[in-house]
Design an enzyme around this catalytic site. Structure first.
Site, PDB file in Angstrom:
ATOM      1  N   LEU A 130       0.813  -1.217   0.000  1.00  0.00           N
ATOM      2  CA  LEU A 130       0.000   0.000   0.000  1.00  0.00           C
ATOM      3  C   LEU A 130       0.849   1.270   0.000  1.00  0.00           C
ATOM      4  O   LEU A 130       1.866   1.353   0.667  1.00  0.00           O
ATOM      5  CB  LEU A 130      -0.910   0.005   1.236  1.00  0.00           C
TER       6      LEU A 130
ATOM      7  N   GLY B 244      -1.582   6.513  -2.500  1.00  0.00           N
ATOM      8  CA  GLY B 244      -2.728   6.450  -3.411  1.00  0.00           C
ATOM      9  C   GLY B 244      -3.821   5.550  -2.834  1.00  0.00           C
ATOM     10  O   GLY B 244      -5.011   5.891  -2.848  1.00  0.00           O
ATOM     11  N   HIS B 245      -3.416   4.375  -2.307  1.00  0.00           N
ATOM     12  CA  HIS B 245      -4.405   3.492  -1.666  1.00  0.00           C
ATOM     13  C   HIS B 245      -5.019   4.189  -0.447  1.00  0.00           C
ATOM     14  O   HIS B 245      -6.220   4.092  -0.203  1.00  0.00           O
ATOM     15  CB  HIS B 245      -3.743   2.198  -1.170  1.00  0.00           C
TER      16      HIS B 245
ATOM     17  N   GLY C 294      -8.995   3.750  -7.982  1.00  0.00           N
ATOM     18  CA  GLY C 294      -8.120   4.851  -8.386  1.00  0.00           C
ATOM     19  C   GLY C 294      -8.206   5.108  -9.883  1.00  0.00           C
ATOM     20  O   GLY C 294      -8.287   4.179 -10.694  1.00  0.00           O
ATOM     21  N   GLN C 295      -8.136   6.396 -10.230  1.00  0.00           N
ATOM     22  CA  GLN C 295      -8.204   6.788 -11.640  1.00  0.00           C
ATOM     23  C   GLN C 295      -6.947   6.392 -12.405  1.00  0.00           C
ATOM     24  O   GLN C 295      -6.926   6.394 -13.632  1.00  0.00           O
ATOM     25  CB  GLN C 295      -8.381   8.301 -11.707  1.00  0.00           C
ATOM     26  N   LYS C 296      -5.884   6.022 -11.681  1.00  0.00           N
ATOM     27  CA  LYS C 296      -4.658   5.634 -12.384  1.00  0.00           C
ATOM     28  C   LYS C 296      -4.929   4.456 -13.319  1.00  0.00           C
ATOM     29  O   LYS C 296      -4.373   4.365 -14.399  1.00  0.00           O
ATOM     30  CB  LYS C 296      -3.557   5.279 -11.389  1.00  0.00           C
TER      31      LYS C 296
ATOM     32  N   SER D 194       2.433   3.712  -7.569  1.00  0.00           N
ATOM     33  CA  SER D 194       2.069   2.349  -7.961  1.00  0.00           C
ATOM     34  C   SER D 194       2.886   1.406  -7.102  1.00  0.00           C
ATOM     35  O   SER D 194       4.059   1.691  -6.801  1.00  0.00           O
ATOM     36  CB  SER D 194       2.430   2.134  -9.435  1.00  0.00           C
ATOM     37  N   SER D 195       2.283   0.282  -6.718  1.00  0.00           N
ATOM     38  CA  SER D 195       3.032  -0.704  -5.933  1.00  0.00           C
ATOM     39  C   SER D 195       4.252  -1.180  -6.714  1.00  0.00           C
ATOM     40  O   SER D 195       5.290  -1.502  -6.143  1.00  0.00           O
ATOM     41  CB  SER D 195       2.139  -1.893  -5.598  1.00  0.00           C
TER      42      SER D 195
END
Ligand code: PAF
Length: 282
Positions: free
Chosen positions: A33, A36-37, A147-149, A185-186
């Site tokens: 995580l 963003g999460h 998420g919009q990513k 991003s992870s």
């Protein structure tokens, strides 16, 4: 005796009153995580009475076995972050809970299967659709946060919710970026320092293209210039850089300022595949 005619009526009027009218927000994740999460968790906590987060690295959505094997995991730090955010419940299923047997059902999202992520990652959206459906059935949330990513995943899940009549609202949360603009991003955890610095090309190409399109340059010229920029970035290998409708993912050959559009990009930095997107006309 009460009679009801739709699943929505049952779940909204009755099931909820049995739960004392409390609302459940759900944030599905694959762990590792980042902020963003945590934005999704914050949003859920603001909008719902209870927040449930799932952590499950879903094997069926990986079309590349190496990507699955190397997907970062960090359970203890994840749980600590979730605790600090005030998460109410964490769902940590094992694979046999989600997949007591291999599903025979397959989901096909039409056009979305063939473009961009669908084209480059065959079967990916089937895996996402199956696991998200299972999670929705298990948790029965009122709202689910994404998420919009992962713009194309958002389009797929909107379709899933409509086609399978899930009685929930989807809430889409803007992409969280590092200070230099790289989308969180992870998978960023897998970048070495050189790859990390060259990974900036994803965001810089999006902002450059947006600026040039809005200044009147043609999509063809912008696209050619971006391909050249990637060719000059030794650790980056571009998969796609496309101008699309942000919901149907129709690919545009020309830019129309009166038409909703986003640019989506996917590229490898070394062996790590990253994606990003930017709305041009929201
Ligand atoms: O976006 C993700 O992390 C995953 O695709 C999701 C939605 C948790 C399904 O495994």
């Amino acid at each position: 005796m009460q009679v009801f005619h739709t699943g929505a009526e049952w779940q909204t009027n009755w099931l909820k009153s049995l739960q004392n009218g409390k609302t459940i927000g759900f944030v599905p994740t694959m762990g590792a995580l980042h902020e963003g999460h945590l934005d999704l968790v914050k949003k859920s906590k603001k909008e719902c009475d209870f927040t449930v987060v799932s952590i499950f690295v879903n094997p069926t959505q990986f079309n590349n076995p190496e990507d699955f094997a190397k997907y970062p995991t960090s359970l203890e730090p994840d749980l600590k972050k979730l605790e600090e955010e005030g998460t109410d419940f964490v769902f940590l299923p094992d694979t046999s809970t989600i997949y007591p047997e291999k599903p025979v059902l397959t989901l096909n999202f039409g056009e979305l299967e063939y473009v961009l992520e669908g084209g480059f990652r065959p079967g990916h959206f089937n895996g996402v659709g199956i696991v998200v459906s299972k999670l929705f059935h298990i948790i029965k949330p009122d709202k689910a946060f994404f998420g919009q990513k992962d713009l194309q995943q958002v389009a797929v899940i909107k379709r899933l919710v409509r086609d399978l009549s899930f009685n929930l609202d989807l809430v889409i949360v803007p992409t969280r970026r590092e200070i230099d603009g790289l989308a969180m991003s992870s998978r960023n955890l897998r970048l070495n320092p050189d790859e990390r610095s060259q990974a900036l090309i994803l965001y810089s190409s999006l902002t450059k293209a947006k600026g040039e399109l809005l200044a009147g340059k043609s999509w063809l010229d912008v696209h050619n210039q971006i391909i050249q920029d990637f060719n000059e970035t030794p650790l980056a290998k571009l998969e796609y850089f496309e101008l699309v409708h942000p919901e149907h993912f129709t690919q545009f050959e020309t830019f129309d300022p009166l038409q909703k559009s986003s640019i989506c990009v996917a590229a490898f930095l070394g062996s790590v595949r990253l994606i990003d997107n930017l709305p041009i006309i929201p």
